[in-house]
Design an enzyme around this catalytic site. Structure first.
Site, mmCIF file in Angstrom:
data_model
loop_
_atom_site.group_PDB
_atom_site.id
_atom_site.type_symbol
_atom_site.label_atom_id
_atom_site.label_comp_id
_atom_site.label_asym_id
_atom_site.label_seq_id
_atom_site.Cartn_x
_atom_site.Cartn_y
_atom_site.Cartn_z
ATOM 1 N N GLU A 9 -3.864 8.465 -1.973
ATOM 2 C CA GLU A 9 -2.594 9.486 -2.201
ATOM 3 C C GLU A 9 -2.007 9.442 -0.969
ATOM 4 O OE1 GLU A 9 -2.793 9.460 -5.407
ATOM 5 O OE2 GLU A 9 -1.952 11.584 -5.364
ATOM 6 N N GLY A 61 0.813 -1.172 -0.109
ATOM 7 C CA GLY A 61 0.105 0.041 0.072
ATOM 8 C C GLY A 61 1.085 1.233 0.194
#
Lengths: 419, 369
Positions: free
Chosen positions: A396, A152
């Protein structure tokens, strides 16, 4: 000269987009939340006709960072000409997200993939990949594929690979990507593309990671899943599998050699993180405004100016919500303005994202809490805004990752020391 | 248009305040706090910088610089970074003079503003805060009752900066006891006036180096010419907005001092074989503080900018102060926590910043910009 005056270009875009948000987005917000994985035709078609009409022109490519330009002004003083492209974009994203954050993400638009091409691509790549967003016959999307089941925030752990076939000069991509925003729309439902991150050399760690533009319907690429989510349901979030997927050599963004490539890839975040923050701000503002409206309708008053100890708990919450929205916008505008002015904004981009993600999650939670059963009910959009807002503290770069960036920056520590 | 770049003038003033804070204030802050006094030479050299007096109009012999809340906020942050007590002492005369500058009658301007041009700090101050729980600027207990052409003032004040030596006090009171900002008047009271009792030097949790006193007013008679703006009330809301911006900037200065100190300490303090900065428990706390300082500063500057642009900014200034009050409390506490036991010891300045920072929720009207 310090100034908080909103540039005319920014105000105009805000006004224009607000009209859209009010007229089209709000109307479909609940429907889109209830009909996950269905396309909201009116919204998509409206936005596509506007894109083609040039309205989105300032937004397409708006994220490319401009170099400082010195232009003498009338006063005889040398002043920097700032074009406010990032600020305009932030204002537009705020308004769109005020309308509906899910629909905003689902609009036919170059997305983060396009932003990466704009920021890291060559002139020829921009021409080849970005033109479609204003010229294609049908709506087109762009997407970015970074996250994997096992990687991730830790992008250095990316296991997707890109091998160069020396005979054909093609990249051969293998691996699985998840959480690709508008992934299905980009590669299956339209003639768009996805920018996929993959490693050329797994031993080289971060330096081996490159990004590749993969065109829609490329053989060897398959959408295997579309997620069911807490919020932003209007937007598809796809898993994409690459199996010996062949990509032309010239589709690599940035330097194809294994060296310092990662920093270039990360630089995209400096432009996109403030935009994620801007989206959160739009949702937070929507929740704040609705809360204030209902509070005042019920005879509540906001007594600015009295001793804070005499405020009711709800009054104080509402005031703090207002401050949090305002602060988030100021931090975000600072980061966007720095990009516009050609000032390195890596720290400020992460500050805006970390602070705003947390602040707006809090604001939308408070909104549901303050209105009790009304806030919890689907008769209002407040519960949806809470669900929608939460993603901004995750994608983000999570709030924690952005805090880590801030910490490393202010301490002057590297990733080996401050892990 | 939107920009966060300092103008050349702002940069110059920031540099002046910054080097004064670093060279003169910070090295002496501990001693001043322990002794409970600000040395006269320090006050005099601070006054010589001319940071307060620059705005005196040219026709009264001053430099006639345009008053800017943004520039003032930049300056105050730097001074408070050096030492809050001294920063407040420096602006104490402005608490009297700036309301006169913006709202005073011509006669009041002529009488008082030239005092700012003297070589020593002008003996002027203001009395806003009252020694009551739930003190509220919109419901002052100090009252002004009409008597002839003037007023009779009654009530109590506290936290009057530089009050022991001040000659003139600008005392705020509710005209005829009516609530609301719109019913607050400013009244000039001279030292030695009948009915005015100036209390002993106060002892508070922080600000030990700053001279503050309480006032007791028992039917102090004020002439019609000594009422701010000609009376009966003044634009108190505007005055307090300037004050909130000033206090916001000062709070950020104190917070920044603490955050920077904690950061440097964490880099060199080794525990379990590594600097504690390498632990997220420490570095994340300080990173959060950095972000909150940025947040508070931008809120304060925005309110200041609106004031400079001639806007009301009442709400913005109020919200900015509400926010920065919390920032300075959190950040100074975190700094003490970062230093652990060492932070609790008076050899390090962080406990002083905690004590000073804690006061901002009480410091209504204690500074202006």
């Amino acid at each position: 000269m310090i100034s908080f005056e909103v540039p005319a270009g920014v105000a105009n875009v805000s006004k224009l987009v607000h009209g859209l948000a009010m007229g089209v987005m709000r109307k479909w917000a609940r429907w889109a939340d209830d009909h996950e994985h269905e396309r909201c035709e009116e919204w998509v078609n409206t936005m596509w006709s506007l894109s083609k009409g040039g309205m989105m022109g300032s937004m397409t490519g708006g994220l490319s960072r401009k170099k400082k330009e010195d232009k003498p002004k009338e006063e005889g003083e040398k002043k920097k000409e700032v074009r406010y492209q990032n600020l305009i974009m932030a204002a537009a994203v705020e308004e769109l997200s005020w309308g509906d954050a899910g629909l905003y993400l689902a609009m036919p638009f170059m997305g983060l993939g396009g932003a990466a091409v704009a920021a890291a691509g060559t002139e020829a790549q921009r021409e080849k990949f970005l033109k479609r967003f204003t010229t294609a016959d049908k709506p087109v999307w762009g997407a970015m594929a970074i996250t994997e089941p096992g990687a991730g925030s830790d992008t250095a752990a990316i296991s997707a690979t890109a091998e160069l076939d020396p005979k054909t000069k093609e990249w051969i991509l293998n691996g699985e990507k998840i959480f690709v925003t508008q992934g299905k729309s980009s590669v299956e439902d339209s003639e768009g593309f996805v920018v996929a991150w993959a490693s050329r050399d797994r031993k080289a760690g971060r330096a081996g990671i490159k990004s590749f533009v993969v065109e829609h319907h490329t053989p060897g690429m398959k959408v295997t899943k579309v997620e069911h989510k807490l919020g932003i349901r209007a937007s598809d979030t796809a898993s994409i599998v690459f199996e010996d997927c062949r990509v032309p050599y010239e589709n690599v963004l940035g330097d194809p050699e294994v060296k310092e490539g990662f920093k270039g890839a990360m630089a995209t975040f400096d432009a996109t993180r403030p935009m994620v923050a801007a989206s959160a701000i739009g949702i937070g503002r929507a929740a704040l405004e609705r809360c204030q409206e209902l509070y005042e309708k019920n005879g509540g008053k906001l007594r600015y100016g009295i001793n804070p100890n005499r405020l009711t708990s709800a009054e104080r919450d509402l005031m703090m919500m207002e401050s949090q929205v305002r602060v988030s916008r100021l931090l975000t505008w600072k980061a966007a303005w720095m990009a516009d002015a050609g000032i390195h904004n890596n720290l400020e981009a992460s500050v805006s994202k970390a602070k705003t993600g947390k602040a707006i999650t809090w604001v939308t939670n408070k909104a549901v809490e303050l209105l009790g059963p009304v806030g919890y009910s689907k008769q209002e959009l407040l519960e949806k805004w809470l669900r929608d807002a939460k993603i901004n503290d995750i994608f983000e770069g999570t709030g924690q990752i952005n805090t880590l960036v801030v910490a490393r920056r202010i301490f002057g520590l590297g990733s080996k020391e401050l892990r | 248009m939107f920009s966060l770049e300092l103008s050349e003038e702002q940069r110059m003033i920031q540099d002046t305040a910054k080097s004064f804070a670093a060279e003169q204030l910070r090295p002496r802050a501990h001693e001043c706090d322990e002794k409970g006094a600000l040395p006269e030479d320090l006050l005099a050299s601070a006054w010589e910088l001319g940071l307060v007096s620059a705005v005196v109009p040219e026709e009264l012999g001053g430099g006639g610089m345009k008053r800017s809340a943004v520039t003032g906020a930049i300056m105050l942050e730097e001074l408070a970074w050096g030492d809050l007590a001294l920063a407040l002492a420096m602006v104490a005369p402005a608490l009297f003079a700036y309301p006169i500058l913006t709202q005073g009658t011509d006669q009041q301007k002529k009488k008082y503003l030239p005092l700012l041009l003297e070589s020593k700090p002008a003996p002027l101050t203001a009395a806003v805060i009252e020694p009551v729980i739930n003190f509220d600027l919109s419901e002052l207990t100090c009252q002004a009752k009409k008597k002839g052409a003037g007023y009779l003032l009654s009530g109590k004040k506290c936290l009057v900066p530089m009050g022991s030596t001040a000659q003139s006090f600008l005392v705020y009171a509710a005209v005829d006891g009516k609530p609301g900002y719109e019913n607050v008047g400013g009244f000039i009271v001279e030292r030695g006036q009948k009915g005015l009792k100036i209390g002993e030097r106060e002892r508070n949790m922080g600000l030990a180096a700053l001279d503050t006193v309480g006032l007791e007013l028992a039917e102090v008679e004020v002439g019609g010419d000594a009422v701010l703006a000609g009376g009966p009330s003044c634009d108190f809301g505007k005055l307090m907005s300037y004050s909130r911006v000033a206090l916001g900037a000062l709070a950020i200065g104190v917070a920044r001092a603490a955050q920077e100190y904690a950061l440097e300490y964490a880099k060199v303090r080794v525990a379990f074989g590594e600097p504690i900065a390498h632990r997220q428990a420490i570095s994340f706390m300080i990173a959060d503080d950095y972000m909150e300082i940025e947040s508070g500063r931008l809120l304060t500057w925005e309110a200041a900018f609106l004031l400079d642009a001639g806007k009301d900014a009442f709400k913005e200034a109020y919200l900015a102060k509400l926010y920065t009050d919390q920032v300075v409390i959190k950040v100074t506490d975190d700094a003490v926590q970062t230093l652990g036991g060492h932070g609790y010891i008076r050899e390090h300045p962080v406990e002083l910043w905690l004590r000073n920072g804690r006061g901002f929720t009480t410091f209504d009207g204690l500074a202006t910009v």
